[in-house]
Design an enzyme around this catalytic site. Structure first.
Site, PDB file in Angstrom:
ATOM      1  N   GLY A 264       0.839  -1.196   0.000  1.00  0.00           N
ATOM      2  CA  GLY A 264       0.000   0.000   0.000  1.00  0.00           C
ATOM      3  C   GLY A 264       0.872   1.243   0.000  1.00  0.00           C
ATOM      4  N   VAL A 265       0.243   2.401   0.104  1.00  0.00           N
ATOM      5  CA  VAL A 265       1.026   3.631   0.152  1.00  0.00           C
ATOM      6  C   VAL A 265       1.045   4.165   1.577  1.00  0.00           C
ATOM      7  CG1 VAL A 265       0.822   4.371  -2.233  1.00  0.00           C
ATOM      8  CG2 VAL A 265      -1.022   4.878  -0.650  1.00  0.00           C
ATOM      9  N   GLY A 266       1.998   5.036   1.875  1.00  0.00           N
ATOM     10  CA  GLY A 266       2.031   5.681   3.178  1.00  0.00           C
ATOM     11  C   GLY A 266       3.229   5.272   4.013  1.00  0.00           C
ATOM     12  N   SER A 267       3.161   5.656   5.285  1.00  0.00           N
ATOM     13  CA  SER A 267       4.347   5.562   6.136  1.00  0.00           C
ATOM     14  C   SER A 267       4.751   4.126   6.436  1.00  0.00           C
ATOM     15  CB  SER A 267       4.085   6.319   7.433  1.00  0.00           C
ATOM     16  OG  SER A 267       2.861   5.911   7.981  1.00  0.00           O
ATOM     17  N   VAL A 268       3.787   3.244   6.721  1.00  0.00           N
ATOM     18  CA  VAL A 268       4.161   1.863   7.053  1.00  0.00           C
ATOM     19  C   VAL A 268       4.765   1.178   5.829  1.00  0.00           C
ATOM     20  CG1 VAL A 268       3.338  -0.376   7.838  1.00  0.00           C
ATOM     21  CG2 VAL A 268       2.380   1.694   8.810  1.00  0.00           C
ATOM     22  N   GLU A 289       0.486  -1.809  -7.258  1.00  0.00           N
ATOM     23  CA  GLU A 289      -0.350  -0.841  -7.955  1.00  0.00           C
ATOM     24  C   GLU A 289       0.439   0.460  -8.064  1.00  0.00           C
ATOM     25  OE1 GLU A 289      -4.508  -0.384  -6.415  1.00  0.00           O
ATOM     26  OE2 GLU A 289      -3.584   1.441  -5.671  1.00  0.00           O
ATOM     27  N   ASN A 379     -10.437   8.237   2.215  1.00  0.00           N
ATOM     28  CA  ASN A 379      -9.957   8.310   0.827  1.00  0.00           C
ATOM     29  C   ASN A 379     -10.810   7.433  -0.083  1.00  0.00           C
ATOM     30  OD1 ASN A 379      -7.766   9.922   1.689  1.00  0.00           O
ATOM     31  ND2 ASN A 379      -6.632   8.096   2.261  1.00  0.00           N
ATOM     32  N   GLY A 383      -7.119   0.116  -4.399  1.00  0.00           N
ATOM     33  CA  GLY A 383      -6.882  -1.242  -4.887  1.00  0.00           C
ATOM     34  C   GLY A 383      -6.807  -2.260  -3.773  1.00  0.00           C
TER      35      GLY A 383
HETATM   36  O1  0RQ Z   1      -5.388  11.210  10.994  1.00  0.00           O
HETATM   37  O2  0RQ Z   1      -4.642  12.605   9.120  1.00  0.00           O
HETATM   38  O3  0RQ Z   1      -5.667  13.625  11.147  1.00  0.00           O
HETATM   39  O4  0RQ Z   1      -3.373  12.578  11.271  1.00  0.00           O
HETATM   40  O5  0RQ Z   1      -6.464   8.532  10.007  1.00  0.00           O
HETATM   41  O6  0RQ Z   1      -3.927   7.504   9.415  1.00  0.00           O
HETATM   42  O7  0RQ Z   1      -2.166   6.223  10.531  1.00  0.00           O
HETATM   43  O8  0RQ Z   1      -1.543   8.320   9.216  1.00  0.00           O
HETATM   44  O9  0RQ Z   1      -2.273   6.149   8.108  1.00  0.00           O
HETATM   45  O10 0RQ Z   1      -1.837   7.774   6.161  1.00  0.00           O
HETATM   46  O11 0RQ Z   1      -1.362   5.295   6.056  1.00  0.00           O
HETATM   47  O12 0RQ Z   1      -3.714   6.175   6.061  1.00  0.00           O
HETATM   48  C1  0RQ Z   1      -6.344   3.592   5.757  1.00  0.00           C
HETATM   49  C2  0RQ Z   1      -6.527   6.052   5.418  1.00  0.00           C
HETATM   50  C3  0RQ Z   1      -4.433   5.025   6.367  1.00  0.00           C
HETATM   51  C4  0RQ Z   1      -4.985   4.722   3.934  1.00  0.00           C
HETATM   52  C5  0RQ Z   1      -5.598   4.844   5.373  1.00  0.00           C
HETATM   53  C6  0RQ Z   1      -6.547   8.636  11.429  1.00  0.00           C
HETATM   54  C7  0RQ Z   1      -5.135   9.003  11.841  1.00  0.00           C
HETATM   55  C8  0RQ Z   1      -4.747   9.980  10.749  1.00  0.00           C
HETATM   56  C9  0RQ Z   1      -4.472   8.541   8.652  1.00  0.00           C
HETATM   57  P1  0RQ Z   1      -4.712  12.619  10.604  1.00  0.00           P
HETATM   58  P2  0RQ Z   1      -2.397   7.104   9.368  1.00  0.00           P
HETATM   59  P3  0RQ Z   1      -2.190   6.387   6.539  1.00  0.00           P
HETATM   60  C10 0RQ Z   1      -3.009   1.224  -2.378  1.00  0.00           C
HETATM   61  C11 0RQ Z   1      -4.016   0.639  -1.405  1.00  0.00           C
HETATM   62  C12 0RQ Z   1      -7.295   2.684   1.640  1.00  0.00           C
HETATM   63  C13 0RQ Z   1      -6.781   2.537   0.229  1.00  0.00           C
HETATM   64  C14 0RQ Z   1      -5.693   1.529   0.100  1.00  0.00           C
HETATM   65  C15 0RQ Z   1      -6.038   4.431   2.886  1.00  0.00           C
HETATM   66  C16 0RQ Z   1      -5.413   9.380   9.511  1.00  0.00           C
HETATM   67  O13 0RQ Z   1      -4.037   3.695   3.923  1.00  0.00           O
HETATM   68  O14 0RQ Z   1      -6.658   5.325   2.370  1.00  0.00           O
HETATM   69  O15 0RQ Z   1      -5.380   0.754   0.994  1.00  0.00           O
HETATM   70  N1  0RQ Z   1      -6.277   3.131   2.552  1.00  0.00           N
HETATM   71  N2  0RQ Z   1      -5.085   1.531  -1.080  1.00  0.00           N
HETATM   72  O16 0RQ Z   1      -5.124   9.575  13.119  1.00  0.00           O
HETATM   73  C17 0RQ Z   1     -10.359   7.438  13.286  1.00  0.00           C
HETATM   74  C18 0RQ Z   1      -9.459   5.279  13.432  1.00  0.00           C
HETATM   75  C19 0RQ Z   1      -8.258   5.779  12.839  1.00  0.00           C
HETATM   76  C20 0RQ Z   1      -8.220   7.126  12.496  1.00  0.00           C
HETATM   77  C21 0RQ Z   1      -6.325   6.192  11.943  1.00  0.00           C
HETATM   78  N3  0RQ Z   1      -9.568   4.005  13.771  1.00  0.00           N
HETATM   79  N4  0RQ Z   1     -10.466   6.132  13.621  1.00  0.00           N
HETATM   80  N5  0RQ Z   1      -9.261   7.959  12.705  1.00  0.00           N
HETATM   81  N6  0RQ Z   1      -6.998   7.345  11.944  1.00  0.00           N
HETATM   82  N7  0RQ Z   1      -7.054   5.214  12.488  1.00  0.00           N
HETATM   83  C22 0RQ Z   1      -3.156   2.668  -2.780  1.00  0.00           C
HETATM   84  C23 0RQ Z   1      -4.305   2.970  -3.745  1.00  0.00           C
HETATM   85  O17 0RQ Z   1      -5.195   2.225  -3.895  1.00  0.00           O
HETATM   86  C24 0RQ Z   1      -4.302   4.223  -4.511  1.00  0.00           C
END
Ligand code: 0RQ
Length: 498
Positions: A264-268, A289, A379, A383
């Site tokens: 996936g994308v992002g920090s982890v 992807e 978001n 994928g």
């Molecule tokens: O909030 O933005 O206010 O700081 O959610 O969370 O931990 O920074 O994680 O940026 O990796 O995003 C699932 C959204 C994770 C992303 C998701 C809050 C947290 C923070 C973001 P702030 P993190 P990330 C390939 C695969 C779906 C699409 C996908 C995503 C913000 O990974 O969009 O996987 N995935 N595509 O504080 C309320 C909870 C929370 C919460 C975290 N339980 N309740 N808020 N947060 N957990 C790519 C494509 O397909 C294009």
């Protein structure tokens, strides 16, 4: 210009973005190239948004995935988007979606082209596609993403090309365009990807030159994404994921070259890719992807031998060295349409290991990737579902808590389901990992609670599970309390129930 437009039939079509923007009428459906901010037209959406500030009209916008400041942000700000499909990540647009001002259809990314082919969406009036070149044969060479562009070009009534003369010429030859025929008995062939690095299609996308109404000349630079440096928690999640993979190698289920990898994308994701440099894994194939900085770093380190995706998503540093990098990686990277990179048939055949990020998971392993509090779109599913359902090993990662511990990312019942427990093999947090393969629901629940939950929430979860088990059932719940953690958060600002 003839270096970029090598087919004479296209040479007299050059227009300004402002003129092309006047062709769009209220109610039209547009398909734009672009995926994770790469390969999107930049001048046309800006011009359309400007027009939107002076005139009242709305359009439906289809893309590959998330778009940058010109398309998603400016167009949302100008209030000209009626419907958005299939993925976005822009804060301004997100707010309007959640306010009910923009309709949003959050769709599996591999499904979009098939829906268009079947005619279940309104047909596209215009395809607006960023290109690096138009070849002698009139084929369109994409830039940093392929996404849904081939189906947009194939089905739209009219086409506008945004020719980016600052795009690295090395893009040409890096794409592998393959289109499916109509679904049905004896009408569609197998997608012949048996080896990720073997090409099955063409370097360019086909278009009927008569449909091309205008070519906009652009030299806009690619849009960088923030580079997520690992922090202690994301680094720990990455370490846990790498140790899970190490155990799979020890158990003889994987070799040290693992299996084709989707991240996936992002920090982890970046922390995991970073950790792979020194993990002892080698000759890895990436079948993903999105290709992030980490993939380039792993090619440099000799750990990744080939990478396929549908788009780039790069930091500022990598955007600046893109031309040089592409020259270096030309024979190690390929871009395919998202319908192909994310296709169930291909994912299952290759036996991909998939890992994506969850917003929340529940004690039985259901995953919410999209809806904060069960209602508000973050978001989109992107994928993640394409890969989760079909991968050989499906991993979801998340920090065990969010918002300074006020939210537990592991709850009794997810408030929205994107991936059912059937699609989820392993859950990983900074606390540890829970391998759910071969476990029945109540066994899975115990493992998730004990291995992955934050210590502050463990007893609360154990108590819930115990009470649920007293009621019995295959997947026991105390339904009137299933969302009590969420309601406690709404009422008292924390999921910790006193
Ligand atoms: O909030 O933005 O206010 O700081 O959610 O969370 O931990 O920074 O994680 O940026 O990796 O995003 C699932 C959204 C994770 C992303 C998701 C809050 C947290 C923070 C973001 P702030 P993190 P990330 C390939 C695969 C779906 C699409 C996908 C995503 C913000 O990974 O969009 O996987 N995935 N595509 O504080 C309320 C909870 C929370 C919460 C975290 N339980 N309740 N808020 N947060 N957990 C790519 C494509 O397909 C294009």
């Amino acid at each position: 210009l003839s270096k970029f437009i090598r087919n004479k039939a296209f040479l007299d079509k050059v227009v300004t973005a402002e003129e092309a923007a006047t062709w769009i009428e209220d109610g039209m459906t547009l398909g734009m190239s672009g995926f994770t901010l790469f390969g999107e037209p930049k001048l046309f959406p800006k011009a359309l948004a400007e027009r939107g500030k002076k005139e009242k009209f709305k359009i439906d916008l289809f893309t590959g995935a998330s778009m940058g400041p010109a398309a998603d942000q400016s167009m949302a700000e100008a209030d000209i988007i009626n419907l958005r499909v299939p993925y976005q990540g822009n804060p301004v647009q997100r707010k309007k979606i959640n306010a009910g001002e923009i309709f949003y259809i959050d769709q599996h990314l591999s499904h979009v082209a098939e829906s268009i082919r079947q005619g279940t969406y309104p047909s596209l009036d215009y395809a607006i596609i960023e290109a690096a070149a138009i070849t002698e044969d009139g084929d369109i060479i994409p830039t940093g993403s392929v996404g849904n562009s081939p189906i947009f070009l194939d089905t739209a009534k009219h086409v506008i090309i945004e020719l980016n003369i600052s795009a690295p010429p090395e893009y040409e030859g890096m794409h592998d365009i393959y289109m499916q025929s109509a679904a049905g008995e004896n009408t569609r062939e197998a997608i012949p990807i048996f080896e990720v690095s073997k090409r099955i299609g063409t370097p360019g996308m086909k278009v009927d030159s008569a449909k091309v109404r205008g070519i906009i000349i652009s030299s806009e630079p690619d849009i960088p994404s923030p580079l997520f440096e690992p922090n202690a928690e994301t680094q720990q999640i990455a370490d846990n994921l790498l140790s899970f993979l190490g155990e799979e190698v020890k158990a003889g289920r994987l070799t040290e070259s693992l299996a084709p990898l989707q991240s996936g994308v992002g920090s982890v994701a970046n922390a995991v890719l970073n950790g792979m440099k020194t993990s002892g894994f080698k000759d890895i194939v990436v079948a993903s992807e999105v290709l992030q900085d980490g993939v380039f770093d792993l090619i440099d380190a000799g750990v990744v031998k080939f990478a396929a995706g549908t788009a780039l998503s790069l930091s500022k540093k990598r955007v600046e060295s893109l031309g040089k990098d592409l020259a270096k990686y030309k024979d190690k990277i390929v871009f395919r349409p998202q319908e192909i990179s994310n296709h169930p048939e291909v994912i299952r055949r290759l036996g991909i290991i998939s890992f994506n990020t969850a917003l929340e998971v529940d004690i039985y392993g259901n995953v919410n990737s999209t809806h904060v509090g069960g209602t508000h779109m973050m978001n989109g599913i992107g994928g993640s579902g394409d890969f989760a359902r079909n991968a050989r090993i499906t991993i979801f990662v998340t920090q065990s808590t969010a918002k300074d511990g006020k939210i537990s990312a592991i709850v009794p019942f997810v408030a929205h389901v994107d991936h059912t427990n059937h699609d989820v093999d392993v859950i990983i947090t900074e606390q540890g990992y829970a391998d759910l393969r071969g476990l029945a629901p109540t066994q899975a629940a115990e493992r998730i609670i004990e291995n992955c939950m934050h210590p502050d929430y463990k007893q609360q979860a154990r108590d819930y599970l115990a009470a649920a088990k007293e009621r019995g059932g295959q997947t026991p719940h105390v339904l009137e309390k299933a969302f009590s953690w969420h309601t406690n958060l709404a009422e008292k600002g924390t999921m910790l129930i006193k």
